[in-house]
Design a protein around this motif. Structure first.
Motif, mmCIF file in Angstrom:
data_model
loop_
_atom_site.group_PDB
_atom_site.id
_atom_site.type_symbol
_atom_site.label_atom_id
_atom_site.label_comp_id
_atom_site.label_asym_id
_atom_site.label_seq_id
_atom_site.Cartn_x
_atom_site.Cartn_y
_atom_site.Cartn_z
ATOM 1 N N TRP A 95 5.731 -8.002 5.084
ATOM 2 C CA TRP A 95 4.750 -7.401 6.000
ATOM 3 C C TRP A 95 4.888 -5.879 5.930
ATOM 4 O O TRP A 95 6.002 -5.359 5.705
ATOM 5 N N PRO A 96 3.792 -5.158 6.153
ATOM 6 C CA PRO A 96 3.891 -3.703 6.226
ATOM 7 C C PRO A 96 4.945 -3.314 7.262
ATOM 8 O O PRO A 96 4.964 -3.851 8.369
ATOM 9 N N SER A 97 5.818 -2.398 6.860
ATOM 10 C CA SER A 97 6.936 -2.004 7.720
ATOM 11 C C SER A 97 6.954 -0.498 7.879
ATOM 12 O O SER A 97 6.772 0.242 6.911
ATOM 13 N N PHE A 98 7.192 -0.076 9.095
ATOM 14 C CA PHE A 98 7.207 1.355 9.424
ATOM 15 C C PHE A 98 8.450 1.649 10.258
ATOM 16 O O PHE A 98 8.869 0.805 11.054
ATOM 17 N N TRP A 99 9.020 2.848 10.086
ATOM 18 C CA TRP A 99 10.200 3.178 10.893
ATOM 19 C C TRP A 99 9.860 4.042 12.107
ATOM 20 O O TRP A 99 10.741 4.392 12.892
ATOM 21 N N ARG A 117 -6.003 -0.860 9.843
ATOM 22 C CA ARG A 117 -6.984 -0.353 8.880
ATOM 23 C C ARG A 117 -6.489 0.996 8.416
ATOM 24 O O ARG A 117 -6.172 1.861 9.242
ATOM 25 N N LEU A 118 -6.372 1.181 7.106
ATOM 26 C CA LEU A 118 -5.875 2.440 6.555
ATOM 27 C C LEU A 118 -7.017 3.417 6.376
ATOM 28 O O LEU A 118 -8.006 3.117 5.696
ATOM 29 N N ALA A 120 0.834 -1.207 0.000
ATOM 30 C CA ALA A 120 0.000 0.000 0.000
ATOM 31 C C ALA A 120 0.864 1.251 0.000
ATOM 32 O O ALA A 120 1.872 1.330 0.699
ATOM 33 N N LYS A 121 0.462 2.232 -0.819
ATOM 34 C CA LYS A 121 1.234 3.467 -0.942
ATOM 35 C C LYS A 121 0.412 4.709 -0.614
ATOM 36 O O LYS A 121 0.955 5.809 -0.574
ATOM 37 N N ALA A 122 -0.882 4.549 -0.426
ATOM 38 C CA ALA A 122 -1.757 5.704 -0.250
ATOM 39 C C ALA A 122 -1.380 6.498 1.004
ATOM 40 O O ALA A 122 -0.927 5.941 2.004
ATOM 41 N N ASP A 123 -1.574 7.821 0.918
ATOM 42 C CA ASP A 123 -1.348 8.676 2.078
ATOM 43 C C ASP A 123 -2.482 8.484 3.070
ATOM 44 O O ASP A 123 -3.653 8.485 2.697
ATOM 45 N N ARG A 158 1.734 6.463 10.405
ATOM 46 C CA ARG A 158 1.439 7.318 9.266
ATOM 47 C C ARG A 158 2.124 6.740 8.016
ATOM 48 O O ARG A 158 3.201 6.155 8.092
ATOM 49 N N SER A 159 1.476 6.968 6.890
ATOM 50 C CA SER A 159 2.003 6.440 5.627
ATOM 51 C C SER A 159 3.408 6.974 5.326
ATOM 52 O O SER A 159 4.192 6.285 4.674
ATOM 53 N N GLU A 160 3.745 8.171 5.810
ATOM 54 C CA GLU A 160 5.077 8.741 5.543
ATOM 55 C C GLU A 160 6.199 7.909 6.156
ATOM 56 O O GLU A 160 7.363 8.018 5.738
ATOM 57 N N THR A 161 5.893 7.114 7.169
ATOM 58 C CA THR A 161 6.930 6.304 7.812
ATOM 59 C C THR A 161 6.880 4.853 7.347
ATOM 60 O O THR A 161 7.620 4.015 7.868
#
Ligand code: FE
Length: 136
Positions: free
Chosen positions: A68-72, A128-129, A40-43, A57-60
């Protein structure tokens, strides 16, 4: 931080899909590259699928290649809790939602060096986005 919410296992079962229940309430893991938000790339804001608390947040979000979805980073440190997880012969940091206690995934220290260096490895089923374009 919002007040904690508690529900009986019957209530959780009624509210969540079987896959969400298995992961959020039984600390399961979805198969890599199988989740809705891997690519997923949506803001927008990723909220807890169990209780709606804002988590990431999508920016991270970044492509770790893990499947798997990964966030920093998290939106607020108070919105997650970390727990030592020694299952499967590993020492890992389990990440849970601070509001509903739902299992989200694990935290690793091999994230992008130019950021926090952290990798929150999170199941799509726990998220959930809420797209920024969605005004509701
Ligand atoms: Fe939650």
């Amino acid at each position: 931080m919002a007040a904690r919410i508690t529900r009986s296992e019957e209530e959780w079962r009624a509210e969540l899909t079987p896959e969400q229940y298995r992961i959020l309430r039984q600390k399961g893991t979805e198969r890599p590259f199988s989740g809705e938000y891997v690519h997923a790339k949506a803001d927008g804001t990723y909220v807890c699928a169990g209780c709606g608390q804002p988590l990431f947040r999508s920016e991270t979000k970044y492509d770790s290649g893990s499947g798997w979805p990964s966030f920093w980073d998290v939106i607020d440190q108070g919105n997650v809790e970390l727990h030592l997880d020694t299952s499967y012969g590993m020492r890992r940091s389990e990440v849970t939602c601070s509001r509903c206690g739902g299992h989200l995934g694990h935290l690793f220290d091999d994230g992008p060096q130019e950021t926090t260096g952290l990798r929150y490895c999170i199941n799509s089923a726990s998220l959930r986005l809420k797209p920024d374009s969605d005004q509701s």
